[in-house]
Design a protein around this motif. Structure first.
Motif, PDB file in Angstrom:
ATOM      1  N   GLU A 401     -59.815 -72.288 -67.724  1.00 53.34           N
ATOM      2  CA  GLU A 401     -59.043 -72.543 -68.937  1.00 53.34           C
ATOM      3  C   GLU A 401     -57.765 -71.704 -68.909  1.00 53.34           C
ATOM      4  N   LEU A 402     -56.607 -72.364 -69.040  1.00 53.09           N
ATOM      5  CA  LEU A 402     -55.339 -71.661 -69.034  1.00 53.09           C
ATOM      6  C   LEU A 402     -54.982 -71.146 -70.426  1.00 53.09           C
ATOM      7  N   ASN A 403     -54.226 -70.071 -70.448  1.00 51.74           N
ATOM      8  CA  ASN A 403     -53.740 -69.509 -71.705  1.00 51.74           C
ATOM      9  C   ASN A 403     -52.651 -70.427 -72.255  1.00 51.74           C
ATOM     10  N   PRO A 404     -52.830 -70.976 -73.460  1.00 49.95           N
ATOM     11  CA  PRO A 404     -51.810 -71.888 -74.003  1.00 49.95           C
ATOM     12  C   PRO A 404     -50.446 -71.232 -74.144  1.00 49.95           C
ATOM     13  N   SER A 405     -50.432 -69.906 -74.302  1.00 47.39           N
ATOM     14  CA  SER A 405     -49.166 -69.207 -74.487  1.00 47.39           C
ATOM     15  C   SER A 405     -48.552 -68.738 -73.176  1.00 47.39           C
ATOM     16  N   ASP A 406     -49.343 -68.700 -72.125  1.00 49.85           N
ATOM     17  CA  ASP A 406     -48.840 -68.200 -70.832  1.00 49.85           C
ATOM     18  C   ASP A 406     -49.615 -68.906 -69.713  1.00 49.85           C
ATOM     19  N   ALA A 407     -48.962 -69.857 -69.034  1.00 51.05           N
ATOM     20  CA  ALA A 407     -49.647 -70.652 -68.012  1.00 51.05           C
ATOM     21  C   ALA A 407     -49.986 -69.838 -66.772  1.00 51.05           C
ATOM     22  N   SER A 408     -49.511 -68.612 -66.658  1.00 53.06           N
ATOM     23  CA  SER A 408     -49.856 -67.775 -65.502  1.00 53.06           C
ATOM     24  C   SER A 408     -51.157 -67.017 -65.719  1.00 53.06           C
ATOM     25  N   TYR A 410     -55.410 -67.159 -67.103  1.00 47.57           N
ATOM     26  CA  TYR A 410     -56.583 -68.016 -67.296  1.00 47.57           C
ATOM     27  C   TYR A 410     -57.693 -67.192 -67.931  1.00 47.57           C
ATOM     28  N   SER A 411     -58.648 -67.893 -68.477  1.00 53.06           N
ATOM     29  CA  SER A 411     -59.697 -67.237 -69.244  1.00 53.06           C
ATOM     30  C   SER A 411     -60.699 -66.538 -68.336  1.00 53.06           C
ATOM     31  N   VAL A 412     -60.950 -65.252 -68.644  1.00 53.65           N
ATOM     32  CA  VAL A 412     -61.986 -64.478 -67.953  1.00 53.65           C
ATOM     33  C   VAL A 412     -62.854 -63.864 -69.047  1.00 53.65           C
ATOM     34  N   GLY A 413     -63.891 -64.591 -69.425  1.00 56.21           N
ATOM     35  CA  GLY A 413     -64.698 -64.133 -70.558  1.00 56.21           C
ATOM     36  C   GLY A 413     -63.881 -64.162 -71.827  1.00 56.21           C
ATOM     37  N   ASP A 414     -63.799 -63.003 -72.495  1.00 52.81           N
ATOM     38  CA  ASP A 414     -63.040 -62.896 -73.736  1.00 52.81           C
ATOM     39  C   ASP A 414     -61.616 -62.415 -73.497  1.00 52.81           C
ATOM     40  N   GLU A 415     -61.211 -62.325 -72.249  1.00 57.34           N
ATOM     41  CA  GLU A 415     -59.887 -61.820 -71.935  1.00 57.34           C
ATOM     42  C   GLU A 415     -59.113 -62.854 -71.110  1.00 57.34           C
ATOM     43  N   TRP A 416     -57.883 -62.491 -70.793  1.00 55.14           N
ATOM     44  CA  TRP A 416     -57.049 -63.351 -69.959  1.00 55.14           C
ATOM     45  C   TRP A 416     -56.751 -62.637 -68.644  1.00 55.14           C
ATOM     46  N   GLY A 417     -57.083 -63.322 -67.549  1.00 56.76           N
ATOM     47  CA  GLY A 417     -56.743 -62.800 -66.231  1.00 56.76           C
ATOM     48  C   GLY A 417     -55.464 -63.450 -65.723  1.00 56.76           C
ATOM     49  N   THR A 418     -54.833 -62.807 -64.765  1.00 60.22           N
ATOM     50  CA  THR A 418     -53.567 -63.321 -64.210  1.00 60.22           C
ATOM     51  C   THR A 418     -53.822 -64.016 -62.879  1.00 60.22           C
ATOM     52  N   LEU A 419     -53.237 -65.178 -62.737  1.00 57.74           N
ATOM     53  CA  LEU A 419     -53.359 -65.920 -61.479  1.00 57.74           C
ATOM     54  C   LEU A 419     -52.647 -65.164 -60.356  1.00 57.74           C
ATOM     55  N   ASP A 420     -53.320 -65.056 -59.221  1.00 55.42           N
ATOM     56  CA  ASP A 420     -52.667 -64.511 -58.032  1.00 55.42           C
ATOM     57  C   ASP A 420     -51.828 -65.614 -57.386  1.00 55.42           C
ATOM     58  N   ARG A 440     -54.486 -68.480 -56.976  1.00 58.54           N
ATOM     59  CA  ARG A 440     -55.901 -68.109 -56.855  1.00 58.54           C
ATOM     60  C   ARG A 440     -56.403 -67.527 -58.163  1.00 58.54           C
ATOM     61  N   THR A 441     -57.675 -67.865 -58.458  1.00 61.12           N
ATOM     62  CA  THR A 441     -58.386 -67.232 -59.561  1.00 61.12           C
ATOM     63  C   THR A 441     -59.463 -66.333 -58.970  1.00 61.12           C
ATOM     64  N   GLY A 454     -55.016 -78.520 -70.339  1.00 58.70           N
ATOM     65  CA  GLY A 454     -55.036 -77.061 -70.332  1.00 58.70           C
ATOM     66  C   GLY A 454     -56.010 -76.465 -69.342  1.00 58.70           C
ATOM     67  N   ARG A 455     -56.478 -77.259 -68.382  1.00 56.53           N
ATOM     68  CA  ARG A 455     -57.459 -76.768 -67.413  1.00 56.53           C
ATOM     69  C   ARG A 455     -56.941 -76.970 -65.981  1.00 56.53           C
ATOM     70  N   ILE A 456     -57.402 -76.097 -65.110  1.00 63.11           N
ATOM     71  CA  ILE A 456     -57.149 -76.227 -63.674  1.00 63.11           C
ATOM     72  C   ILE A 456     -58.478 -76.123 -62.943  1.00 63.11           C
ATOM     73  N   LEU A 457     -58.470 -76.452 -61.669  1.00 61.10           N
ATOM     74  CA  LEU A 457     -59.700 -76.467 -60.866  1.00 61.10           C
ATOM     75  C   LEU A 457     -59.567 -75.488 -59.710  1.00 61.10           C
ATOM     76  N   ALA A 458     -60.540 -74.615 -59.574  1.00 58.47           N
ATOM     77  CA  ALA A 458     -60.562 -73.635 -58.477  1.00 58.47           C
ATOM     78  C   ALA A 458     -61.765 -73.911 -57.587  1.00 58.47           C
ATOM     79  N   LEU A 459     -61.590 -73.680 -56.295  1.00 55.25           N
ATOM     80  CA  LEU A 459     -62.650 -73.931 -55.313  1.00 55.25           C
ATOM     81  C   LEU A 459     -63.191 -72.612 -54.777  1.00 55.25           C
ATOM     82  N   ARG A 460     -64.481 -72.453 -54.887  1.00 52.10           N
ATOM     83  CA  ARG A 460     -65.165 -71.307 -54.275  1.00 52.10           C
ATOM     84  C   ARG A 460     -65.861 -71.798 -53.010  1.00 52.10           C
ATOM     85  N   TRP A 461     -65.603 -71.069 -51.914  1.00 45.46           N
ATOM     86  CA  TRP A 461     -66.127 -71.476 -50.611  1.00 45.46           C
ATOM     87  C   TRP A 461     -66.667 -70.226 -49.923  1.00 45.46           C
TER      88      TRP A 461
END
Length: 466
Positions: A401-408, A410-420, A440-441, A454-461
């Motif tokens: 889930e992306l932050n509506p106010s900042d597309a850089s 994404y949601s990490v629990g109750d906080e917002w993490g920054t995309l690498d 990367r997330t 408002g969503r993106i898709l990440a791949l875990r491998w």
């Protein structure tokens, strides 16, 4: 008939000079008047005189006309007039083709492996014996593992250097650098997944003995390269390609490339999600061979409908792989039998390379992969082993889930993490490099082309970074 030779007559004052050689002297000029006979006095009248004979005058100095005698040409034989030209053209063409063929044979023969005599291999601590049997299979005998790895790298390069070059370019996303924009989709996918970075991370996590083994293998390949840059195989010469020195991480990247080919359950997940949007979750899971989960998360909207083109269509290809064993009680030899069928492609040359390695406590024989210093399928003095694709669930997709106010963010629990974010530069033959921006997330690389709702898709491998 006789002739007399006398003094040379003096020419008359009005005569021309000496005649040119080969020209007949002009005829003497006839007198203009015939002399009259003496008249006898008589009483009778003289009879009328006859007209005098005057030959035709010839222009002064003109040579007499002589008939021209030309050699008679033989009659031309019907249909045979062009034969000399045809033979000359044929000989010229044969000469050109023979010269080109001879040159190519000379250049190609220079790249053939040396199978007799001695070769100085830098870095060896003791001699290594390389014996080739009647099938051309090399048998290597070394005193320690590092020398065995060096010799293995040298022998692999002797026989399969161009194949190894293509394999590492596939695993590092550098195919378009040689073959142009047509192979950009492959390079983009490899760079998106980060195969070169995964290979480097794996190398750094290895213990010292494993790294030393890969280092020695790379040294053997580079020793061959340095000694044969002027006589590489015809493929290198045709492409005008000079291979770069081999890196230990190149061997690991080849393994990552094979893992990418054999790991496609992520593509099945993409297909299942797309089917869910059209047919519903239950039908989608049924069509892809799984029981539908009870969790409502399975029905989340898929972030990007174009993700299938990014991941390829491996999910739709039919494939299989198997391995099986038979007890010695059921074989003619009384010994167990193992069959390993990896179900990989059948390229030319073969993906596999038979080799026998002895040294440092090892005695293994079987099929290796050029570019990797191991016997992948084979046996030692006690056991035999094989490989097969298990098609295990090694890939998972995460909806972020992306932050509506900042597309850089994404949601990490109750906080917002920054995309690498990092950039990949992909070299392309004949044009400028392409820059690929990768996100990367915490779960993995972002594979969706653009956000959706408002969503993106990440791949875990997991096995990629194992």
């Amino acid at each position: 008939m006789s002739s007399k030779i006398g003094p040379r007559a003096t020419p008359a004052p009005n005569a021309r000079g000496p005649r040119p050689p080969g020209r007949r002297p002009p005829s003497p000029k006839p007198p203009t008047k015939r002399p009259k006979p003496p008249v006898k006095p008589s009483g009778k009248k003289s009879p009328p005189s006859l007209p005098s004979h005057k030959p035709p005058r010839r222009p002064s100095g003109a040579a007499p006309k002589r008939p021209t005698l030309a050699p008679r040409r033989p009659a031309r034989t019907k249909g045979g007039g062009g034969k000399p030209w045809f033979l000359l053209t044929l000989l010229t063409v044969l000469f050109i083709f023979g010269s080109v063929g001879g040159y190519l044979y000379y250049r190609g023969a220079a790249s053939l492996p040396q199978i007799d005599g001695s070769i100085q291999l830098p870095g060896l601590t003791a001699p290594v014996d390389v014996l080739r049997d009647s099938h051309g299979v090399p048998h290597l005998y070394a005193s320690n593992l590092e020398d065995l790895a060096r010799a293995t790298g040298f022998v692999h390069a002797q026989d399969r250097y161009f194949q190894m070059e293509l394999a590492r370019r596939l695993g590092t996303g550098r195919m378009a650098e040689v073959f142009g924009p047509e192979l950009l989709p492959i390079d983009r996918e490899v760079r998106l997944y980060g195969l070169p970075h995964a290979a480097r991370a794996e190398y750094e996590s290895m213990n010292s003995s494993a790294r030393s083994y890969l280092d020695a293998y790379a040294q053997g390949i580079n020793a061959y390269r340095e000694a044969h840059l002027a006589s590489l195989s015809p493929e290198f010469q045709i492409l005008g390609l000079e291979p770069e020195p081999w890196q230990p991480t190149d061997s690991l990247a080849i393994g990552k490339g094979i893992a990418m080919i054999l790991s496609f359950n992520g593509s099945v997940e993409v297909l299942r999600a797309q089917l869910s949007e059209k047919l519903g979750s239950e039908a989608a899971y049924s069509l892809t061979g799984l029981e539908p989960p009870s969790s409502s998360e399975a029905t989340l909207p898929f972030p990007s409908p174009s993700i299938a083109s990014r991941l390829g269509h491996r999910a739709l290809k039919s494939s299989a792989s198997n391995a099986w064993a038979v007890s010695g009680s059921r074989t003619a030899s009384g010994k167990p039998l193992l069959a390993s069928d990896p179900h990989l492609a059948l390229p030319m040359p073969s993906l596999w390379y038979e080799i026998h390695l002895v040294g440092g406590g090892l005695n293994v024989v079987g099929a290796s992969l050029p570019g990797i210093p191991h016997v992948v399928i084979g046996h030692n003095d006690w056991i035999a082993w094989g490989v097969t694709a298990s098609y295990a669930d090694v890939q998972d997709h995460y909806v972020e889930e992306l932050n509506p106010s900042d597309a850089s963010q994404y949601s990490v629990g109750d906080e917002w993490g920054t995309l690498d974010v990092y950039s990949e530069s992909i070299p392309i033959a004949g044009t400028n490099p392409e820059t690929l921006e990768v996100f990367r997330t915490r779960h993995g690389v972002v594979v969706s082309d653009e956000p959706r709702n408002g969503r993106i898709l990440a791949l875990r491998w997991d096995n990629l970074w194992a």
